[in-house]
Design a protein around this motif. Structure first.
Motif, PDB file in Angstrom:
ATOM      1  N   VAL A  25      29.736  42.807  27.050  1.00 24.61           N
ATOM      2  CA  VAL A  25      31.177  42.963  27.279  1.00 24.61           C
ATOM      3  C   VAL A  25      31.484  44.308  27.983  1.00 24.61           C
ATOM      4  CG1 VAL A  25      32.245  41.945  24.822  1.00 24.61           C
ATOM      5  CG2 VAL A  25      31.384  44.619  25.165  1.00 24.61           C
ATOM      6  N   MET A  26      32.564  44.648  28.475  1.00 27.07           N
ATOM      7  CA  MET A  26      32.509  45.814  29.510  1.00 27.07           C
ATOM      8  C   MET A  26      32.634  47.181  28.578  1.00 27.07           C
ATOM      9  SD  MET A  26      35.117  44.864  32.597  1.00 27.07           S
ATOM     10  CE  MET A  26      34.438  43.868  34.298  1.00 27.07           C
ATOM     11  N   GLY A  27      33.001  48.124  29.419  1.00 32.13           N
ATOM     12  CA  GLY A  27      33.092  49.417  28.819  1.00 32.13           C
ATOM     13  C   GLY A  27      32.358  50.747  29.498  1.00 32.13           C
ATOM     14  N   ARG A  28      31.715  50.423  30.568  1.00 32.58           N
ATOM     15  CA  ARG A  28      30.814  51.187  31.348  1.00 32.58           C
ATOM     16  C   ARG A  28      29.940  52.009  30.441  1.00 32.58           C
ATOM     17  NH1 ARG A  28      32.149  52.383  36.844  1.00 32.58           N
ATOM     18  NH2 ARG A  28      34.255  51.697  36.693  1.00 32.58           N
ATOM     19  N   SER A  73      42.803  51.020  43.406  1.00 30.91           N
ATOM     20  CA  SER A  73      41.497  50.803  44.152  1.00 30.91           C
ATOM     21  C   SER A  73      40.628  52.241  43.615  1.00 30.91           C
ATOM     22  CB  SER A  73      41.902  51.634  45.557  1.00 30.91           C
ATOM     23  OG  SER A  73      42.263  52.777  45.641  1.00 30.91           O
ATOM     24  N   ARG A  74      39.259  52.176  44.006  1.00 26.35           N
ATOM     25  CA  ARG A  74      38.443  53.349  43.813  1.00 26.35           C
ATOM     26  C   ARG A  74      38.487  54.012  45.422  1.00 26.35           C
ATOM     27  NH1 ARG A  74      37.112  51.787  38.458  1.00 26.35           N
ATOM     28  NH2 ARG A  74      36.654  49.697  38.414  1.00 26.35           N
ATOM     29  N   SER A  75      38.811  55.027  45.419  1.00 23.87           N
ATOM     30  CA  SER A  75      38.883  55.703  46.633  1.00 23.87           C
ATOM     31  C   SER A  75      37.649  56.935  46.977  1.00 23.87           C
ATOM     32  CB  SER A  75      40.183  56.635  46.929  1.00 23.87           C
ATOM     33  OG  SER A  75      40.171  57.396  48.111  1.00 23.87           O
ATOM     34  N   GLN A 103      38.370  40.174  30.934  1.00 19.24           N
ATOM     35  CA  GLN A 103      38.580  41.449  29.995  1.00 19.24           C
ATOM     36  C   GLN A 103      39.767  42.143  30.391  1.00 19.24           C
ATOM     37  OE1 GLN A 103      34.740  42.624  27.982  1.00 19.24           O
ATOM     38  NE2 GLN A 103      34.034  41.772  29.855  1.00 19.24           N
ATOM     39  N   ARG A 104      39.851  42.121  31.675  1.00 12.84           N
ATOM     40  CA  ARG A 104      40.824  43.209  32.420  1.00 12.84           C
ATOM     41  C   ARG A 104      42.310  42.556  32.540  1.00 12.84           C
ATOM     42  NH1 ARG A 104      37.298  46.651  36.297  1.00 12.84           N
ATOM     43  NH2 ARG A 104      38.920  45.837  38.095  1.00 12.84           N
ATOM     44  N   GLY A 105      42.457  41.245  32.570  1.00  9.49           N
ATOM     45  CA  GLY A 105      43.664  40.646  32.931  1.00  9.49           C
ATOM     46  C   GLY A 105      44.362  40.371  31.660  1.00  9.49           C
ATOM     47  N   ILE A 112      40.753  49.956  30.160  1.00  5.93           N
ATOM     48  CA  ILE A 112      40.047  49.373  28.971  1.00  5.93           C
ATOM     49  C   ILE A 112      39.119  49.756  28.360  1.00  5.93           C
ATOM     50  CG2 ILE A 112      40.929  47.056  30.054  1.00  5.93           C
ATOM     51  CD1 ILE A 112      37.615  46.542  30.722  1.00  5.93           C
ATOM     52  N   ASP A 113      38.445  50.724  28.787  1.00  4.21           N
ATOM     53  CA  ASP A 113      37.093  51.382  28.356  1.00  4.21           C
ATOM     54  C   ASP A 113      37.165  51.975  27.097  1.00  4.21           C
ATOM     55  OD1 ASP A 113      35.883  50.159  30.633  1.00  4.21           O
ATOM     56  OD2 ASP A 113      35.457  52.198  31.673  1.00  4.21           O
ATOM     57  N   ASN A 114      38.545  52.768  26.809  1.00  2.00           N
ATOM     58  CA  ASN A 114      38.759  53.602  25.787  1.00  2.00           C
ATOM     59  C   ASN A 114      37.564  54.799  25.607  1.00  2.00           C
ATOM     60  OD1 ASN A 114      41.121  54.179  24.134  1.00  2.00           O
ATOM     61  ND2 ASN A 114      40.088  53.396  22.314  1.00  2.00           N
TER      62      ASN A 114
END
Ligand SMILES: Nc1ncnc2c1ncn2[C@@H]1O[C@H](COP(=O)(O)OP(=O)(O)OP(=O)(O)O)[C@@H](O)[C@H]1O
Ligand SMILES: O=P(O)(O)OC[C@H]1O[C@](O)(CO)[C@@H](O)[C@@H]1O
Ligand SMILES: [Mg+2]
Length: 327
Positions: free
Chosen positions: A173-176, A76-78, A259-261, A131-133
């Protein structure tokens, strides 16, 4: 129940799930059990502390999970843990539950939380899983390799259709805030243009690069965009649809949470297992406030204070390599 002198370890996964988190939980539990610790899994990240979502774990609790994506503990994000009063409550709850030390598995945010826990007197060791590395202190975080393989598979498939129809594909693509996934996916997926938060061309420059790649005789174009770039994928698609319609039709694909699974790669299972075991050994040796990572092939510890608040830099040479490979 723990015997009077038996130490009790808490473990949780937090932030975005990443492939290999389960392999890390398995390694933590089995190493701790083998070292005579009692192990408590905390479900759903830091939120699980507030809801007393605790589960006693043994070697059998982590059987048959090494190949499973996601995290059996949940994540989660808390928001409550972001607040200092919330964190003081959390430490009290952990102490009441008899927990002597914690292993936190997650990304940069989760490890920032881990450092805060440590400051409140709870022994903590962090494991990089995101996944962001984007984490300093490890060459690869757990989950990155699997994610890159997923992106690569998607790019291969998109290239098939792109070249059949002479189209330009913009792939987000992801990676924030980190361009690592975009950069490495461009290298292994054969992109013509990569756009990251660190290097963001103008729309005119993108169009110019595509016109140039056309002169090399290419049948299609692949533009990989990191989600955190200031130039957004839909803006690019909108612009290119008009700008290069004379030779490429344009399509946009946002890869999203696919991309996360997925089942973790061999590499992710190996680093998760090695780092999970190392984290327990590190805590047992009396160290705290560190993250275990893999740097140049070796396991090592980095103080959490040096890990948090920073974004790992990507290798600038890779941009040039992508440019050469796009000819
Ligand atoms: N500055 C902070 N202080 C205390 N706790 C924090 C802080 N930043 C983040 N956390 C805790 O960690 C949780 C996860 O953080 P975040 O959402 O940034 O994901 P992450 O761990 O970086 O993983 P990923 O980036 O892979 O999703 C937050 O929801 C919060 O509970
Ligand atoms: O799943 P959520 O909460 O939408 O978060 C998405 C974010 O999480 C990540 O997948 C992992 O940090 C980022 O790449 C992305 O920006
Ligand atoms: Mg993060």
């Amino acid at each position: 129940m723990a015997t009077p002198n038996q130490k009790r370890l808490g473990v949780l996964t937090s932030g975005g799930d990443s492939p290999g988190m389960n392999a890390a939980v398995r390694a933590v539990v089995r190493t701790a059990v083998a070292s005579g610790w009692d192990v408590i899994g905390i479900r759903r990240g830091y939120n699980g502390i507030f809801t007393h979502n605790f589960v006693k774990m043994n070697s059998r609790s982590v059987a048959n999970i090494i190949d499973k994506g996601g995290t059996i503990l949940g994540s989660s994000r808390s928001n409550r843990f972001m607040d200092s009063a919330g964190r003081a409550d959390a430490v009290n709850i952990l102490r009441e539950a008899g927990i002597d030390g914690m292993i936190i598995i997650g990304g940069n945010g989760s490890l920032t939380g881990a450092l805060e826990l440590e400051k409140l007197g709870m022994p903590v060791v962090g494991l990089p899983a995101s996944i962001d590395n984007d984490l300093v202190g490890t060459d690869m975080a757990i989950g990155v390799d699997t994610c890159l393989n997923t992106i690569m598979e998607a790019l291969d498939k998109i290239r098939d259709t792109a070249s059949s129809h002479h189209r330009a594909f913009i792939i987000e693509v992801m990676g924030r805030n980190c361009g690592y996934l975009a950069l490495m996916a461009s290298l292994n997926g054969g992109a013509d243009v990569v756009i990251t938060p660190d290097r963001t061309p103008t729309l005119e420059e993108v169009s110019q690069m595509l016109r140039q790649s056309r002169t090399f005789g290419r049948s299609h174009a692949i533009i990989v965009v990191a989600e955190g770039s200031s130039l957004k994928s839909d803006e690019i698609a909108h612009y290119l649809t008009k700008e290069i319609m004379d030779y490429y039709e344009t399509r946009l694909t946002i890869l999203g949470h696919v991309q996360r699974g997925g089942s973790p790669s061999a590499f992710d299972r190996i680093i998760a297992t090695r780092l999970g075991a190392r984290a327990v050994q590190t805590l047992l040796s009396g160290k705290s406030g560190v993250m275990c990572g893999l740097v140049q092939g070796r396991l090592c510890e980095t103080p959490l204070s040096e890990v948090v608040g920073r974004v790992k830099e990507v290798d600038a040479e890779i941009y040039e390599l992508i440019r050469i490979m796009s000819h």
